[in-house]
Design a protein around this motif. Structure first.
Motif, PDB file in Angstrom:
ATOM      1  N   LYS A   5       0.826  -1.210   0.000  1.00 45.99           N
ATOM      2  CA  LYS A   5       0.000   0.000   0.000  1.00 45.99           C
ATOM      3  C   LYS A   5       0.858   1.257   0.000  1.00 45.99           C
ATOM      4  N   LYS A   6       2.020   1.182   0.658  1.00 48.59           N
ATOM      5  CA  LYS A   6       2.924   2.340   0.737  1.00 48.59           C
ATOM      6  C   LYS A   6       4.324   1.923   0.304  1.00 48.59           C
ATOM      7  N   LYS A   7       5.099   2.887  -0.184  1.00 45.01           N
ATOM      8  CA  LYS A   7       6.488   2.635  -0.557  1.00 45.01           C
ATOM      9  C   LYS A   7       7.310   2.404   0.711  1.00 45.01           C
ATOM     10  N   THR A   8       8.182   1.392   0.677  1.00 43.88           N
ATOM     11  CA  THR A   8       9.072   1.134   1.808  1.00 43.88           C
ATOM     12  C   THR A   8      10.170   2.191   1.820  1.00 43.88           C
ATOM     13  N   SER A   9      10.347   2.845   2.951  1.00 45.85           N
ATOM     14  CA  SER A   9      11.336   3.915   3.042  1.00 45.85           C
ATOM     15  C   SER A   9      12.754   3.345   3.004  1.00 45.85           C
ATOM     16  N   LYS A  10      13.709   4.196   2.702  1.00 44.18           N
ATOM     17  CA  LYS A  10      15.115   3.779   2.655  1.00 44.18           C
ATOM     18  C   LYS A  10      15.576   3.303   4.020  1.00 44.18           C
ATOM     19  N   ASP A  14      16.930  -0.451   4.662  1.00 47.02           N
ATOM     20  CA  ASP A  14      18.296  -0.645   5.138  1.00 47.02           C
ATOM     21  C   ASP A  14      18.331  -1.339   6.491  1.00 47.02           C
ATOM     22  N   MET A  15      17.335  -1.088   7.349  1.00 48.45           N
ATOM     23  CA  MET A  15      17.274  -1.786   8.631  1.00 48.45           C
ATOM     24  C   MET A  15      17.043  -3.286   8.419  1.00 48.45           C
TER      25      MET A  15
END
Length: 60
Positions: A5-10, A14-15
Protein backbone atom coordinates in the motif's frame (compact mmCIF):
# COMPACT_ATOMS: atom_id res chain seq x y z
CA UNK A 1 -2.14 -10.37 -5.94
CA UNK A 2 -0.59 -8.75 -2.88
CA UNK A 3 0.55 -5.22 -3.59
CA UNK A 4 2.23 -2.91 -1.02
CA UNK A 5 0.00 0.00 0.00
CA UNK A 6 2.92 2.34 0.74
CA UNK A 7 6.49 2.63 -0.56
CA UNK A 8 9.07 1.13 1.81
CA UNK A 9 11.34 3.91 3.04
CA UNK A 10 15.12 3.78 2.65
CA UNK A 11 15.44 3.56 6.42
CA UNK A 12 13.15 0.53 6.73
CA UNK A 13 14.79 -1.17 3.74
CA UNK A 14 18.30 -0.64 5.14
CA UNK A 15 17.27 -1.79 8.63
CA UNK A 16 15.99 -5.04 7.13
CA UNK A 17 19.32 -5.57 5.35
CA UNK A 18 21.44 -4.79 8.43
CA UNK A 19 22.04 -8.50 9.16
CA UNK A 20 23.03 -9.46 5.61
CA UNK A 21 26.69 -8.44 5.85
CA UNK A 22 29.33 -11.18 5.45
CA UNK A 23 31.92 -11.70 8.17
CA UNK A 24 35.53 -12.74 7.60
CA UNK A 25 36.39 -16.35 8.53
CA UNK A 26 38.42 -16.92 11.67
CA UNK A 27 42.15 -17.51 11.20
CA UNK A 28 44.60 -19.14 13.61
CA UNK A 29 48.28 -20.06 13.28
CA UNK A 30 49.50 -23.62 12.80
CA UNK A 31 51.81 -24.54 15.71
CA UNK A 32 54.02 -26.72 13.46
CA UNK A 33 54.67 -24.56 10.38
CA UNK A 34 53.39 -21.16 11.63
CA UNK A 35 51.18 -20.74 8.52
CA UNK A 36 47.67 -19.28 8.82
CA UNK A 37 44.85 -21.85 8.85
CA UNK A 38 41.20 -22.09 9.86
CA UNK A 39 40.62 -23.26 13.44
CA UNK A 40 39.65 -26.92 14.04
CA UNK A 41 40.83 -27.98 10.58
CA UNK A 42 43.84 -29.81 9.17
CA UNK A 43 46.64 -27.46 8.12
CA UNK A 44 46.77 -27.28 4.33
CA UNK A 45 50.52 -26.66 4.30
CA UNK A 46 51.96 -29.34 6.60
CA UNK A 47 48.92 -31.67 6.96
CA UNK A 48 48.91 -31.79 10.76
CA UNK A 49 46.08 -31.47 13.30
CA UNK A 50 46.61 -31.33 17.08
CA UNK A 51 50.26 -32.29 16.70
CA UNK A 52 49.60 -35.44 14.60
CA UNK A 53 50.23 -35.86 10.88
CA UNK A 54 46.84 -36.53 9.31
CA UNK A 55 47.56 -35.94 5.62
CA UNK A 56 50.91 -37.28 4.43
CA UNK A 57 52.97 -34.66 2.61
CA UNK A 58 55.87 -35.22 0.22
CA UNK A 59 59.28 -34.00 1.35
CA UNK A 60 61.36 -32.55 -1.46
Amino acid sequence: MAVPKKKTSKSKRDMRRSHDALSAPGVSVCPQCKEPKQPHRVCGTCGTYKGREIVPTEEI
